[in-house]
Design a protein around this motif. Structure first.
Motif, short mmCIF file in Angstrom:
data_model
loop_
_atom_site.label_atom_id
_atom_site.label_comp_id
_atom_site.label_asym_id
_atom_site.label_seq_id
_atom_site.Cartn_x
_atom_site.Cartn_y
_atom_site.Cartn_z
N GLY A 182 1.25 -9.72 -1.66
CA GLY A 182 0.39 -8.28 -1.68
C GLY A 182 -0.62 -8.26 -2.58
O GLY A 182 -1.23 -9.20 -2.66
N GLY A 183 -0.87 -7.14 -3.25
CA GLY A 183 -1.76 -7.19 -4.34
C GLY A 183 -2.08 -5.72 -4.94
O GLY A 183 -1.17 -4.84 -4.34
N GLY A 184 -2.93 -5.62 -5.85
CA GLY A 184 -3.39 -4.19 -6.36
C GLY A 184 -2.23 -3.81 -7.37
O GLY A 184 -2.16 -2.65 -7.22
N ALA A 185 -1.67 -4.78 -8.13
CA ALA A 185 -0.60 -3.81 -9.04
C ALA A 185 -0.92 -2.99 -9.80
O ALA A 185 -2.02 -3.13 -10.38
N HIS A 186 -0.12 -1.85 -9.90
CA HIS A 186 -0.22 -0.81 -10.83
C HIS A 186 -1.53 -0.04 -10.41
O HIS A 186 -2.08 0.83 -11.15
N ALA A 187 -2.23 0.04 -9.32
CA ALA A 187 -3.46 0.45 -8.81
C ALA A 187 -3.06 1.52 -7.57
O ALA A 187 -2.03 1.41 -7.04
N ASP A 188 -4.07 2.18 -7.30
CA ASP A 188 -3.97 2.88 -6.05
C ASP A 188 -3.83 2.26 -4.89
O ASP A 188 -3.13 2.56 -4.00
N SER A 189 -4.30 0.80 -4.93
CA SER A 189 -4.41 0.19 -3.82
C SER A 189 -3.13 -0.82 -3.79
O SER A 189 -3.24 -1.95 -2.96
N GLU A 190 -2.05 -0.82 -4.63
CA GLU A 190 -1.02 -1.49 -4.61
C GLU A 190 -0.27 -1.53 -3.28
O GLU A 190 -0.32 -0.39 -2.45
N LEU A 192 2.18 -4.17 -0.24
CA LEU A 192 2.94 -5.46 0.18
C LEU A 192 2.41 -5.74 1.70
O LEU A 192 2.12 -4.85 2.56
N LEU A 193 2.43 -6.85 1.94
CA LEU A 193 2.11 -7.41 3.40
C LEU A 193 3.51 -7.63 4.25
O LEU A 193 4.25 -8.46 3.93
N VAL A 194 3.60 -6.71 4.99
CA VAL A 194 4.87 -6.80 5.78
C VAL A 194 5.04 -8.24 6.68
O VAL A 194 6.44 -8.53 6.53
N GLU A 195 4.24 -8.89 6.97
CA GLU A 195 4.43 -10.17 7.87
C GLU A 195 4.92 -11.25 6.73
O GLU A 195 5.59 -12.21 7.21
N SER A 196 4.75 -10.94 5.33
CA SER A 196 5.05 -12.05 4.41
C SER A 196 6.73 -12.03 4.22
O SER A 196 7.29 -12.85 3.69
N TRP A 197 7.20 -10.82 4.64
CA TRP A 197 8.75 -10.53 4.32
C TRP A 197 9.49 -11.78 4.93
O TRP A 197 10.40 -12.11 4.19
#
Length: 211
Positions: A182-190, A192-197
């Motif tokens: 995923g990306g954007g930790a602690h930001a409004d854009s945080e 996770l990419l579902v396909e990575s699960w």
């Protein structure tokens, strides 16, 4: 130790994390009328400004040491020399020797203005997670298993901390960032990419079986 914190952006596992130290600096000055007799006052805000510059000088980005004065409070009114000021500081370091250097320096800070007093509290909150031989072996195992599952797995270091800092510091081989990409930790854009699960779950299964 397998830590299911999110992966680094792009899916990399985390084999090193910075440690954290948190400090609070409280400054006591002396109040006075800012227009009538400012010379009788000792500005806690001025003293704190001196200390902020000293703190910034302790940083060593080349070694991974950063110092952030993130919260500052002080004073009561514009026409009063500030009798009190306070700052909250975040320190990050990649190695134990840097932690010792910076913590010792901060605890030894001395007032720059006559009549000002400092009160310093805090210390190391989390030790660094260093890339030890045990961590390297565990990362290499994870990379081999990821290859058998059909996807590449890179490694990286990060300035954030997790519970893995504690286990690595006592010598337990620790692999972090095994959670989803995923990306954007602690930001409004945080996000996770579902396909990575599915891929990360399969990697975790293989790791647990191998260990």
């Amino acid at each position: 130790m397998l830590v299911l914190e999110p992966a680094a952006s792009g899916g990399a596992i985390k084999t090193a994390r910075k440690g954290i130290a948190d400090f609070v600096i409280e400054v006591a000055g002396r109040a006075a009328h800012a227009g009538v007799e400012p010379e009788k006052g000792v500005s806690a805000i001025d003293e704190l400004a001196h200390q902020v510059l000293v703190l910034k000088g302790l940083a060593n980005p080349d070694s991974g040491t950063t110092i952030n004065v993130g919260v500052v409070h002080g004073g009561t009114r514009p026409n009063v020399v500030a009798a009190q000021a306070r700052a909250e500081i975040d320190v990050r370091f990649a190695g134990a020797s840097e932690a010792e250097r910076v913590v010792t320096a901060i605890r030894g800070l001395q007032p720059r203005l006559a009549g000002a007093q400092l009160r310093i509290s805090g210390g190391v909150d989390r030790p660094p997670m260093e890339r030890s031989p045990g961590v390297v072996r565990l990362a290499q195992l994870a990379q081999r298993l990821a290859a058998t599952a059909g996807f590449p797995l890179s490694e990286t270091s990060t300035g954030g901390a997790s519970d893995g800092n504690f286990t690595a510091a006592i010598g337990v081989p620790t692999l972090d960032g095994l959670g989803p990409d995923g990306g954007g930790a602690h930001a409004d854009s945080e996000h996770l990419l579902v396909e990575s699960w599915l891929l990360r779950t399969e990697l975790l299964r293989l790791l647990i079986e191998a260990l």
